[in-house]
Enzyme design. Structure first.
Site, PDB file in Angstrom:
ATOM      1  N   THR A 169       0.872  -1.170   0.000  1.00  0.00           N
ATOM      2  CA  THR A 169       0.000   0.000   0.000  1.00  0.00           C
ATOM      3  C   THR A 169       0.907   1.216   0.000  1.00  0.00           C
ATOM      4  O   THR A 169       2.067   1.106   0.383  1.00  0.00           O
ATOM      5  CB  THR A 169      -0.815   0.004   1.321  1.00  0.00           C
ATOM      6  OG1 THR A 169      -1.579  -1.196   1.400  1.00  0.00           O
ATOM      7  CG2 THR A 169      -1.732   1.202   1.445  1.00  0.00           C
ATOM      8  N   ARG A 171     -12.735  -8.839  -1.586  1.00  0.00           N
ATOM      9  CA  ARG A 171     -12.177  -8.481  -0.271  1.00  0.00           C
ATOM     10  C   ARG A 171     -11.774  -7.009  -0.265  1.00  0.00           C
ATOM     11  O   ARG A 171     -11.115  -6.525  -1.177  1.00  0.00           O
ATOM     12  CB  ARG A 171     -10.965  -9.356   0.021  1.00  0.00           C
ATOM     13  CG  ARG A 171     -10.239  -9.047   1.355  1.00  0.00           C
ATOM     14  CD  ARG A 171      -9.059  -8.124   1.163  1.00  0.00           C
ATOM     15  NE  ARG A 171      -8.244  -8.000   2.377  1.00  0.00           N
ATOM     16  CZ  ARG A 171      -7.271  -7.099   2.524  1.00  0.00           C
ATOM     17  NH1 ARG A 171      -7.015  -6.245   1.550  1.00  0.00           N
ATOM     18  NH2 ARG A 171      -6.568  -7.049   3.628  1.00  0.00           N
ATOM     19  N   VAL A 172     -12.220  -6.289   0.747  1.00  0.00           N
ATOM     20  CA  VAL A 172     -11.822  -4.889   0.916  1.00  0.00           C
ATOM     21  C   VAL A 172     -10.986  -4.793   2.186  1.00  0.00           C
ATOM     22  O   VAL A 172     -11.358  -5.349   3.219  1.00  0.00           O
ATOM     23  CB  VAL A 172     -13.071  -3.980   1.011  1.00  0.00           C
ATOM     24  CG1 VAL A 172     -12.689  -2.559   1.412  1.00  0.00           C
ATOM     25  CG2 VAL A 172     -13.823  -3.983  -0.322  1.00  0.00           C
ATOM     26  N   GLY A 173      -9.878  -4.100   2.092  1.00  0.00           N
ATOM     27  CA  GLY A 173      -8.987  -3.970   3.244  1.00  0.00           C
ATOM     28  C   GLY A 173      -9.262  -2.711   4.037  1.00  0.00           C
ATOM     29  O   GLY A 173     -10.354  -2.138   4.005  1.00  0.00           O
ATOM     30  N   ASP A 174      -8.238  -2.260   4.732  1.00  0.00           N
ATOM     31  CA  ASP A 174      -8.386  -1.087   5.595  1.00  0.00           C
ATOM     32  C   ASP A 174      -8.244   0.238   4.847  1.00  0.00           C
ATOM     33  O   ASP A 174      -8.767   1.267   5.290  1.00  0.00           O
ATOM     34  CB  ASP A 174      -7.349  -1.131   6.730  1.00  0.00           C
ATOM     35  CG  ASP A 174      -5.917  -1.185   6.203  1.00  0.00           C
ATOM     36  OD1 ASP A 174      -5.697  -1.772   5.128  1.00  0.00           O
ATOM     37  OD2 ASP A 174      -5.020  -0.639   6.865  1.00  0.00           O
ATOM     38  N   THR A 176       0.036   0.825   6.375  1.00  0.00           N
ATOM     39  CA  THR A 176       0.231  -0.268   5.423  1.00  0.00           C
ATOM     40  C   THR A 176       0.322  -1.550   6.249  1.00  0.00           C
ATOM     41  O   THR A 176       0.512  -1.502   7.457  1.00  0.00           O
ATOM     42  CB  THR A 176       1.514  -0.070   4.598  1.00  0.00           C
ATOM     43  OG1 THR A 176       2.633  -0.031   5.481  1.00  0.00           O
ATOM     44  CG2 THR A 176       1.474   1.217   3.791  1.00  0.00           C
ATOM     45  N   GLY A 177       0.221  -2.675   5.575  1.00  0.00           N
ATOM     46  CA  GLY A 177       0.293  -3.946   6.289  1.00  0.00           C
ATOM     47  C   GLY A 177      -1.078  -4.599   6.381  1.00  0.00           C
ATOM     48  O   GLY A 177      -1.995  -4.251   5.630  1.00  0.00           O
ATOM     49  N   GLY A 214      -4.475  -5.322   6.687  1.00  0.00           N
ATOM     50  CA  GLY A 214      -5.643  -4.459   6.838  1.00  0.00           C
ATOM     51  C   GLY A 214      -6.649  -4.987   7.824  1.00  0.00           C
ATOM     52  O   GLY A 214      -7.312  -4.208   8.537  1.00  0.00           O
TER      53      GLY A 214
END
Ligand code: GLY
Length: 372
Positions: A221, A249-252, A272-273, A275
């Protein structure tokens, strides 16, 4: 950093002011002490890839953003122009065009942005076909009453805003890496279905261990936050998300308070990382609230990392010592111009000030290298 002029700046400013006023030298020496408030020091803080990629040009994301911001551009316009460089660079496989695709080989992108002074935000998630999701997120902020558009709706909105829609955002590099993952995770489609998710996860980790994917790119990210000399704070986070994710899939990154949060006059935090860890704890909201209470960016970030560690209980997410077996990084600045990069395991981040752009080590909660 001090909010007032340092002694040398103060003496020079005082002498110049008195000379202009025509005050004789003898009286100038008896002048009372004046403390003139100084504006905040402009700065840009980003993940390490903010000072790595140039997309064939001469400047990195943070250099571009800092230059535009200090030349008078709106802070968010400057940050988005900076991350656009990274989104468009085919060598960067964690963001925008050429980001690592989902399990079906489709590049799905997430992004969000926040504008401190305007108290507005915009985001897109699971967006396909547009190379620069951060710019679409900014359009959501500017052109709609909404904060988050997803999937086909986000793509239709982007088309309506004039963004070119492409069939496939893979580059030869991202496609090659996806094919290698398929080969490792699913040879012949004959794995026990109950074991396939774990096999896919393990295959991804082995590709990291084999040096095919930078560990920072697995959940890769870019987050970039900035503050100008007027103290205006903005931020943006953009990503292709977890490599080989389940489609949809949706991350942070597009979720306010998870992958990005800020409050004008207080500070900003992005991540980053992994989520999922930030979605569970809304880590960047937590960090900004801790900044509001007066905590230093480094302390606030460390508290969020400790919270993540405390909330991580499943065995598959822990190492042999019970520590999280994944990376999470935070990039933080406050309205006083202090900043920090912190992470679960040692990593780097980037900063640009009037002294130039640099990459620095994060402060890590755990000092050992992340093994996987
Ligand atoms: N932090 C990026 C993601 O998990 O999607």
């Amino acid at each position: 950093m001090s909010d007032t002029l340092n002694r040398r700046e103060f003496m020079a400013a005082s002498a110049a002011a008195l000379a202009v006023a025509g005050v004789p030298q003898t009286l100038q020496n008896q002048a009372p002490t004046l403390l003139i408030p100084k504006g905040p020091r402009p700065l840009v803080v980003a993940s390490a890839n903010g000072h790595r990629y140039k997309n064939g040009g001469t400047v990195t994301c943070i250099e571009m953003a800092f230059r535009m911001m200090t030349e008078g551009a709106d802070v968010l316009d400057a940050l988005v122009a900076g991350v656009n460089l990274v989104e468009l660079d085919p060598e960067e496989v964690s963001v925008g065009y050429g980001g690592l695709p989902n399990a079906e080989g489709v590049v799905q992108l997430d992004a969000s942005c926040m504008h401190g002074p305007r108290k507005r935000a915009g985001a897109v998630a699971a967006l396909e076909g547009v190379r620069t999701p951060s710019s679409v997120a900014q359009k959501v902020m500017d052109e709609t009453d909404h904060h988050l558009l997803v999937g086909k709706g986000a793509q239709a909105f982007a088309r309506a805003m004039g963004f070119p829609i492409e069939d496939d955002l893979n580059t030869p590099k991202s496609r090659q890496l996806w094919l290698e993952w398929k080969r490792r995770a699913d040879p012949g489609h004959w794995l026990d279905p109950r074991k396939r998710a774990e096999a896919g996860f393990q295959a991804g980790l082995r590709m990291v261990a084999d040096g095919l994917i930078d560990p920072e790119h697995y959940y890769g990210t870019i987050n970039c936050n900035g503050m100008n000399a007027k103290g205006e704070i903005c931020g943006v986070t953009t990503t292709s998300g977890l490599a080989w994710k389940i489609p949809g899939r949706v991350g942070d990154s597009p979720v306010l308070g998870a992958g990005l949060y800020l409050a004008d006059g207080i500070g900003a935090a992005g991540s980053t990382g992994r989520g999922e860890a930030n979605l569970y704890g809304l880590s960047t909201f937590l960090i900004v609230e801790l900044l509001r209470q007066g905590r230093h960016p480094k302390d606030a970030g460390m508290e969020a990392l400790r919270r993540i560690a405390a909330n991580t209980q499943e065995k598959r997410l822990l190492d042999e010592k019970g520590r999280p077996n994944f990376q999470v990084d935070f990039y933080i600045l406050n309205a006083r111009g202090e900043s920090a990069g912190v992470s679960m395991y040692p990593s780097t981040y980037s900063v640009c000030t009037e002294n130039g752009a640099t990459t620095m080590d994060t402060a890590a909660l755990h000092q050992n290298k992340l093994l996987r």
